[in-house]
Design a protein around this motif. Structure first.
Motif, PDB file in Angstrom:
ATOM      1  N   GLU A 154      10.992 -11.671  22.280  1.00  0.00           N
ATOM      2  CA  GLU A 154      12.418 -11.874  21.986  1.00  0.00           C
ATOM      3  C   GLU A 154      12.630 -12.209  20.515  1.00  0.00           C
ATOM      4  N   PHE A 155      11.780 -13.044  19.969  1.00  0.00           N
ATOM      5  CA  PHE A 155      11.823 -13.403  18.559  1.00  0.00           C
ATOM      6  C   PHE A 155      11.630 -12.166  17.687  1.00  0.00           C
ATOM      7  N   MET A 156      10.631 -11.345  18.014  1.00  0.00           N
ATOM      8  CA  MET A 156      10.336 -10.176  17.203  1.00  0.00           C
ATOM      9  C   MET A 156      11.455  -9.139  17.259  1.00  0.00           C
ATOM     10  N   ARG A 157      12.074  -8.978  18.421  1.00  0.00           N
ATOM     11  CA  ARG A 157      13.199  -8.039  18.500  1.00  0.00           C
ATOM     12  C   ARG A 157      14.280  -8.416  17.488  1.00  0.00           C
ATOM     13  N   ARG A 158      14.560  -9.712  17.412  1.00  0.00           N
ATOM     14  CA  ARG A 158      15.598 -10.190  16.488  1.00  0.00           C
ATOM     15  C   ARG A 158      15.194  -9.951  15.033  1.00  0.00           C
ATOM     16  N   ILE A 159      13.955 -10.262  14.684  1.00  0.00           N
ATOM     17  CA  ILE A 159      13.497 -10.132  13.303  1.00  0.00           C
ATOM     18  C   ILE A 159      13.490  -8.673  12.868  1.00  0.00           C
ATOM     19  N   VAL A 160      13.045  -7.789  13.747  1.00  0.00           N
ATOM     20  CA  VAL A 160      13.008  -6.361  13.409  1.00  0.00           C
ATOM     21  C   VAL A 160      14.411  -5.840  13.143  1.00  0.00           C
ATOM     22  N   GLU A 161      15.360  -6.210  13.986  1.00  0.00           N
ATOM     23  CA  GLU A 161      16.737  -5.767  13.804  1.00  0.00           C
ATOM     24  C   GLU A 161      17.330  -6.338  12.515  1.00  0.00           C
ATOM     25  N   GLN A 162      17.089  -7.625  12.259  1.00  0.00           N
ATOM     26  CA  GLN A 162      17.661  -8.258  11.079  1.00  0.00           C
ATOM     27  C   GLN A 162      17.079  -7.702   9.785  1.00  0.00           C
ATOM     28  N   ARG A 163      15.778  -7.455   9.771  1.00  0.00           N
ATOM     29  CA  ARG A 163      15.112  -7.137   8.513  1.00  0.00           C
ATOM     30  C   ARG A 163      14.934  -5.640   8.260  1.00  0.00           C
ATOM     31  N   VAL A 198       0.844  -1.195   0.000  1.00  0.00           N
ATOM     32  CA  VAL A 198       0.000   0.000   0.000  1.00  0.00           C
ATOM     33  C   VAL A 198       0.881   1.247   0.000  1.00  0.00           C
ATOM     34  N   CYS A 199       1.902   1.245   0.858  1.00  0.00           N
ATOM     35  CA  CYS A 199       2.803   2.402   0.959  1.00  0.00           C
ATOM     36  C   CYS A 199       3.572   2.655  -0.325  1.00  0.00           C
ATOM     37  N   ASP A 200       3.735   1.631  -1.129  1.00  0.00           N
ATOM     38  CA  ASP A 200       4.449   1.772  -2.400  1.00  0.00           C
ATOM     39  C   ASP A 200       3.575   2.430  -3.468  1.00  0.00           C
ATOM     40  N   ARG A 201       2.267   2.493  -3.222  1.00  0.00           N
ATOM     41  CA  ARG A 201       1.349   2.998  -4.248  1.00  0.00           C
ATOM     42  C   ARG A 201       0.693   4.325  -3.909  1.00  0.00           C
ATOM     43  N   VAL A 202       0.587   4.653  -2.629  1.00  0.00           N
ATOM     44  CA  VAL A 202      -0.029   5.917  -2.243  1.00  0.00           C
ATOM     45  C   VAL A 202       0.859   6.621  -1.221  1.00  0.00           C
ATOM     46  N   PRO A 203       0.793   7.963  -1.143  1.00  0.00           N
ATOM     47  CA  PRO A 203       1.608   8.686  -0.153  1.00  0.00           C
ATOM     48  C   PRO A 203       1.139   8.376   1.268  1.00  0.00           C
ATOM     49  N   VAL A 204       2.045   7.886   2.088  1.00  0.00           N
ATOM     50  CA  VAL A 204       1.746   7.520   3.476  1.00  0.00           C
ATOM     51  C   VAL A 204       2.701   8.272   4.392  1.00  0.00           C
ATOM     52  N   ASP A 205       2.162   8.866   5.442  1.00  0.00           N
ATOM     53  CA  ASP A 205       2.998   9.623   6.382  1.00  0.00           C
ATOM     54  C   ASP A 205       3.777   8.718   7.322  1.00  0.00           C
ATOM     55  N   LEU A 206       3.170   7.591   7.706  1.00  0.00           N
ATOM     56  CA  LEU A 206       3.796   6.706   8.683  1.00  0.00           C
ATOM     57  C   LEU A 206       3.228   5.304   8.532  1.00  0.00           C
ATOM     58  N   LEU A 207       4.099   4.313   8.622  1.00  0.00           N
ATOM     59  CA  LEU A 207       3.700   2.909   8.646  1.00  0.00           C
ATOM     60  C   LEU A 207       4.018   2.347  10.024  1.00  0.00           C
ATOM     61  N   VAL A 208       3.024   1.754  10.662  1.00  0.00           N
ATOM     62  CA  VAL A 208       3.197   1.127  11.969  1.00  0.00           C
ATOM     63  C   VAL A 208       2.920  -0.365  11.826  1.00  0.00           C
ATOM     64  N   LEU A 209       3.945  -1.175  12.073  1.00  0.00           N
ATOM     65  CA  LEU A 209       3.797  -2.629  12.062  1.00  0.00           C
ATOM     66  C   LEU A 209       3.511  -3.065  13.484  1.00  0.00           C
ATOM     67  N   LEU A 210       2.316  -3.570  13.707  1.00  0.00           N
ATOM     68  CA  LEU A 210       1.850  -3.928  15.040  1.00  0.00           C
ATOM     69  C   LEU A 210       1.952  -5.437  15.216  1.00  0.00           C
ATOM     70  N   THR A 211       2.955  -5.883  15.981  1.00  0.00           N
ATOM     71  CA  THR A 211       3.252  -7.308  16.144  1.00  0.00           C
ATOM     72  C   THR A 211       3.021  -8.039  14.815  1.00  0.00           C
ATOM     73  N   ALA A 212       3.726  -7.539  13.796  1.00  0.00           N
ATOM     74  CA  ALA A 212       3.438  -7.942  12.418  1.00  0.00           C
ATOM     75  C   ALA A 212       4.592  -8.695  11.784  1.00  0.00           C
ATOM     76  N   MET A 213       4.269  -9.505  10.785  1.00  0.00           N
ATOM     77  CA  MET A 213       5.252 -10.153   9.949  1.00  0.00           C
ATOM     78  C   MET A 213       5.983  -9.090   9.120  1.00  0.00           C
ATOM     79  N   ILE A 214       7.289  -9.251   8.990  1.00  0.00           N
ATOM     80  CA  ILE A 214       8.101  -8.314   8.214  1.00  0.00           C
ATOM     81  C   ILE A 214       8.688  -9.080   7.032  1.00  0.00           C
ATOM     82  N   PRO A 215       8.252  -8.765   5.821  1.00  0.00           N
ATOM     83  CA  PRO A 215       8.732  -9.520   4.663  1.00  0.00           C
ATOM     84  C   PRO A 215      10.097  -9.074   4.182  1.00  0.00           C
ATOM     85  N   SER A 216      10.766  -9.970   3.474  1.00  0.00           N
ATOM     86  CA  SER A 216      11.975  -9.658   2.728  1.00  0.00           C
ATOM     87  C   SER A 216      11.651  -9.715   1.240  1.00  0.00           C
ATOM     88  N   PRO A 217      12.363  -8.958   0.408  1.00  0.00           N
ATOM     89  CA  PRO A 217      12.103  -8.984  -1.033  1.00  0.00           C
ATOM     90  C   PRO A 217      12.126 -10.402  -1.597  1.00  0.00           C
TER      91      PRO A 217
END
Length: 225
Positions: free
Chosen positions: A183-192, A77-96
């Motif tokens: 603990e898992f999410m902290r690691r994923i956020v930092e890595q990705r 969505v953020c890639d198609r319309v102007p967005v001021d802020l994206l908030v990932l709420l205990t969310a999956m974080i994709p890689s390309p």
């Protein structure tokens, strides 16, 4: 005026957001909370994104908030319309190029979940204990009743972006989340994403358990900007 665009997780719909929706509207904001076609086997991430874009219409001042599996749709969505802020709420974080169905193995989620289940002494089939342990019983029962069929289609194909969209991004993890342990999410956020997540008390379905606190945090993000 801020427009909050609320994207639910898998097998969910706009009802999940109803308490947060009321909180944000009561504070003078606009809210868009579309129902994604999760029960449609012909619909993938492109169709999910189209539904969100169509629901936004001509609104501006957008803050996109994505829960759980919504983390795969929100950057599109953020890639198609102007967005001021994206908030990932205990969310999956994709890689390309990553199909959502491979995210679990790629991130080591299964091991993290097993360790969390062991700490909690939780039976694998206890959905209340996993997702809704801190939600009032009447709301938890309603959430289970409203659970939708989730098609596998959007999990099958590679995530199409080559890079994270150029939009300010916050990650808010829930300290008491049993599905995506902190603990898992902290690691994923930092890595990705290479950033440190913010944290809030509550479990995976925080919009049902702590809607006021969640609204406070979203407004604080806006104030920071």
């Amino acid at each position: 005026m801020t427009t909050y665009v609320l994207i639910p997780g898998a097998a969910s719909d706009s009802w999940y957001w109803h308490l947060l929706n009321a909180e944000l509207r009561g504070r003078g904001h606009d809210v868009v909370a579309p129902d994604l076609p999760c029960d449609d086997d012909s619909a993938g991430l492109a169709e999910y994104t189209d539904v969100v874009i169509n629901a936004i219409g001509h609104r501006t001042g957008l803050v996109v908030v994505a829960q759980s599996f919504g983390g795969f749709t929100a950057p599109l969505v953020c890639d198609r319309v102007p967005v001021d802020l994206l908030v990932l709420l205990t969310a999956m974080i994709p890689s390309p190029g990553e199909p959502p169905g491979q995210w679990w193995a790629n991130t080591g989620w299964e091991k993290a979940r097993h360790e969390q289940d062991t700490r909690d002494g939780r039976a694998p089939d206890d959905e209340i204990s996993l997702f809704l342990h801190d939600v009032p019983p009447d709301l938890a029962a309603e959430a289970i009743k409203r659970r939708r069929y989730q098609s596998a289609t959007p999990f099958l194909h590679p995530w199409p972006l080559q890079a994270w969209p150029a939009v300010p991004t916050k990650v808010l993890l829930c300290r008491d989340d049993r599905f995506f342990p902190a603990e898992f999410m902290r690691r994923i956020v930092e890595q990705r994403l290479g950033i440190a997540p913010d944290e809030i008390d509550g479990g995976h379905t925080i919009a049902l358990s702590r809607p006021r606190e969640l609204a406070d945090r979203l407004e604080a993000y806006q104030a920071e900007r």
